[in-house]
Design a protein around this motif. Structure first.
Motif, PDB file in Angstrom:
ATOM      1  N   UNK A 127       0.865  -1.182   0.000  1.00 52.32           N
ATOM      2  CA  UNK A 127       0.000   0.000   0.000  1.00 52.32           C
ATOM      3  C   UNK A 127       0.904   1.236   0.000  1.00 52.32           C
ATOM      4  N   UNK A 128       0.911   1.978  -1.077  1.00 52.65           N
ATOM      5  CA  UNK A 128       1.840   3.098  -1.243  1.00 52.65           C
ATOM      6  C   UNK A 128       1.138   4.434  -1.061  1.00 52.65           C
ATOM      7  N   UNK A 129       1.763   5.290  -0.278  1.00 50.74           N
ATOM      8  CA  UNK A 129       1.241   6.648  -0.135  1.00 50.74           C
ATOM      9  C   UNK A 129       1.426   7.397  -1.450  1.00 50.74           C
ATOM     10  N   UNK A 130       0.680   8.481  -1.599  1.00 56.86           N
ATOM     11  CA  UNK A 130       0.862   9.356  -2.756  1.00 56.86           C
ATOM     12  C   UNK A 130       2.332   9.781  -2.833  1.00 56.86           C
ATOM     13  N   UNK A 131       2.899  10.063  -1.665  1.00 55.49           N
ATOM     14  CA  UNK A 131       4.266  10.544  -1.554  1.00 55.49           C
ATOM     15  C   UNK A 131       5.280   9.528  -2.086  1.00 55.49           C
ATOM     16  N   UNK A 132       5.046   8.234  -1.842  1.00 55.83           N
ATOM     17  CA  UNK A 132       6.049   7.205  -2.127  1.00 55.83           C
ATOM     18  C   UNK A 132       5.782   6.395  -3.392  1.00 55.83           C
ATOM     19  N   UNK A 133       4.650   6.596  -4.040  1.00 55.76           N
ATOM     20  CA  UNK A 133       4.275   5.710  -5.149  1.00 55.76           C
ATOM     21  C   UNK A 133       5.323   5.651  -6.251  1.00 55.76           C
ATOM     22  N   UNK A 134       5.890   6.767  -6.631  1.00 56.80           N
ATOM     23  CA  UNK A 134       6.874   6.755  -7.722  1.00 56.80           C
ATOM     24  C   UNK A 134       8.178   6.084  -7.298  1.00 56.80           C
ATOM     25  N   UNK A 135       8.538   6.197  -6.026  1.00 58.15           N
ATOM     26  CA  UNK A 135       9.714   5.486  -5.518  1.00 58.15           C
ATOM     27  C   UNK A 135       9.548   3.983  -5.723  1.00 58.15           C
ATOM     28  N   UNK A 136       8.398   3.440  -5.333  1.00 60.05           N
ATOM     29  CA  UNK A 136       8.165   1.993  -5.477  1.00 60.05           C
ATOM     30  C   UNK A 136       8.077   1.582  -6.946  1.00 60.05           C
ATOM     31  N   UNK A 137       7.508   2.438  -7.765  1.00 56.50           N
ATOM     32  CA  UNK A 137       7.401   2.110  -9.194  1.00 56.50           C
ATOM     33  C   UNK A 137       8.789   1.997  -9.813  1.00 56.50           C
ATOM     34  N   UNK A 138       9.739   2.834  -9.376  1.00 57.38           N
ATOM     35  CA  UNK A 138      11.115   2.735  -9.870  1.00 57.38           C
ATOM     36  C   UNK A 138      11.749   1.398  -9.499  1.00 57.38           C
ATOM     37  N   UNK A 139      11.244   0.771  -8.438  1.00 59.21           N
ATOM     38  CA  UNK A 139      11.800  -0.495  -7.963  1.00 59.21           C
ATOM     39  C   UNK A 139      11.025  -1.702  -8.488  1.00 59.21           C
ATOM     40  N   UNK A 140      10.172  -1.477  -9.480  1.00 57.91           N
ATOM     41  CA  UNK A 140       9.516  -2.597 -10.145  1.00 57.91           C
ATOM     42  C   UNK A 140       8.113  -2.919  -9.695  1.00 57.91           C
ATOM     43  N   UNK A 141       7.548  -2.124  -8.802  1.00 66.19           N
ATOM     44  CA  UNK A 141       6.163  -2.333  -8.369  1.00 66.19           C
ATOM     45  C   UNK A 141       5.253  -1.542  -9.298  1.00 66.19           C
ATOM     46  N   UNK A 142       4.092  -2.094  -9.613  1.00 66.84           N
ATOM     47  CA  UNK A 142       3.164  -1.403 -10.492  1.00 66.84           C
ATOM     48  C   UNK A 142       1.767  -1.450  -9.897  1.00 66.84           C
ATOM     49  N   UNK A 143       0.876  -0.656 -10.456  1.00 69.92           N
ATOM     50  CA  UNK A 143      -0.483  -0.563  -9.931  1.00 69.92           C
ATOM     51  C   UNK A 143      -1.181  -1.912  -9.996  1.00 69.92           C
ATOM     52  N   UNK A 148      -4.838   2.635 -11.362  1.00 71.98           N
ATOM     53  CA  UNK A 148      -4.206   3.731 -10.621  1.00 71.98           C
ATOM     54  C   UNK A 148      -5.296   4.547  -9.934  1.00 71.98           C
ATOM     55  N   UNK A 149      -5.654   4.094  -8.726  1.00 76.51           N
ATOM     56  CA  UNK A 149      -6.622   4.861  -7.942  1.00 76.51           C
ATOM     57  C   UNK A 149      -6.354   4.646  -6.467  1.00 76.51           C
ATOM     58  N   UNK A 150      -6.689   5.649  -5.688  1.00 80.25           N
ATOM     59  CA  UNK A 150      -6.494   5.576  -4.246  1.00 80.25           C
ATOM     60  C   UNK A 150      -7.571   4.706  -3.624  1.00 80.25           C
ATOM     61  N   UNK A 151      -7.165   3.905  -2.622  1.00 81.22           N
ATOM     62  CA  UNK A 151      -8.142   3.096  -1.902  1.00 81.22           C
ATOM     63  C   UNK A 151      -8.759   3.925  -0.769  1.00 81.22           C
ATOM     64  N   UNK A 152      -9.558   3.283   0.067  1.00 82.74           N
ATOM     65  CA  UNK A 152     -10.247   3.989   1.154  1.00 82.74           C
ATOM     66  C   UNK A 152      -9.297   4.585   2.186  1.00 82.74           C
ATOM     67  N   UNK A 153      -8.071   4.065   2.235  1.00 82.37           N
ATOM     68  CA  UNK A 153      -7.079   4.570   3.191  1.00 82.37           C
ATOM     69  C   UNK A 153      -6.158   5.622   2.564  1.00 82.37           C
ATOM     70  N   UNK A 154      -6.413   5.975   1.309  1.00 82.50           N
ATOM     71  CA  UNK A 154      -5.589   6.981   0.644  1.00 82.50           C
ATOM     72  C   UNK A 154      -4.289   6.434   0.095  1.00 82.50           C
ATOM     73  N   UNK A 155      -4.254   5.125  -0.152  1.00 79.66           N
ATOM     74  CA  UNK A 155      -3.064   4.487  -0.714  1.00 79.66           C
ATOM     75  C   UNK A 155      -3.326   3.996  -2.134  1.00 79.66           C
ATOM     76  N   UNK A 156      -2.257   3.951  -2.895  1.00 81.68           N
ATOM     77  CA  UNK A 156      -2.285   3.225  -4.167  1.00 81.68           C
ATOM     78  C   UNK A 156      -1.872   1.796  -3.834  1.00 81.68           C
ATOM     79  N   UNK A 157      -2.565   0.837  -4.376  1.00 79.71           N
ATOM     80  CA  UNK A 157      -2.186  -0.562  -4.196  1.00 79.71           C
ATOM     81  C   UNK A 157      -1.252  -0.934  -5.343  1.00 79.71           C
TER      82      UNK A 157
END
Length: 164
Positions: A127-143, A148-157
């Motif tokens: 569960x990635x915050x708006x702040x960290x989503x691009x960091x994780x995407x650089x490491x091979x994680x994708x939506x 690409x939408x925020x869940x009820x907790x404000x995270x991208x899965x």
């Protein structure tokens, strides 16, 4: 590029770590994530992320502590995804704000990806915050499921698949 930090001690969570980890997480909420979520929402979230919360996560996840000169500068944990043998989830990935951009986050992810809960899994979610989503995407994680939408907790899965 900012200075990289390499003299970092990595170890498993110990009970004494709960307070400094809680403070590290709260600082991230108030100093970093508040830019994306607003200070009031982060103050509210910070109240629930106390030392007891950290101990609860450490009770079921493999939690790693990253120290420099006896100061906790990062934390990361991995758990089975709802008890699954083939899916895991990354949790509590945080770095002290003054150490952002120095390679600690990448070190945390590399450590978690070497853990048995990662290596046995076919799919890993985060569960990635708006702040960290691009960091994780650089490491091979994708939506997750390409959505690409925020869940009820404000995270991208986000998710990463491993070859069986």
């Amino acid at each position: 590029m900012r200075e990289k930090i390499f003299d970092v001690n990595i170890r498993k969570f110990e009970k004494k770590d709960a307070e400094p980890i809680s403070r590290l997480i709260v600082r991230n909420f108030l100093e970093v994530n508040s830019k994306d979520y607003g200070i009031e929402a982060m103050k509210e979230l910070a109240q629930s992320h106390d030392a007891d919360w950290v101990r609860r996560i450490a009770g079921y996840a493999h939690m790693y502590v990253f120290e420099r000169e006896n100061q906790v500068i990062g934390v990361g944990s991995i758990s089975s995804f709802w008890g699954s043998e083939t899916e895991s989830i990354l949790l509590t990935v945080f770095v002290l704000p003054e150490f952002h951009g120095k390679g600690i986050g990448r070190l945390i992810i590399n450590t978690l990806e070497a853990d048995e809960l990662f290596t046995r899994a076919n799919r890993i979610e985060i569960p990635a915050s708006i702040t960290a989503v691009e960091f994780y995407r650089k490491l091979g994680y994708d939506f997750k499921n390409g959505v690409k939408e925020l869940d009820d907790e404000g995270h991208y899965r986000l998710e990463k698949f491993r070859k069986a």
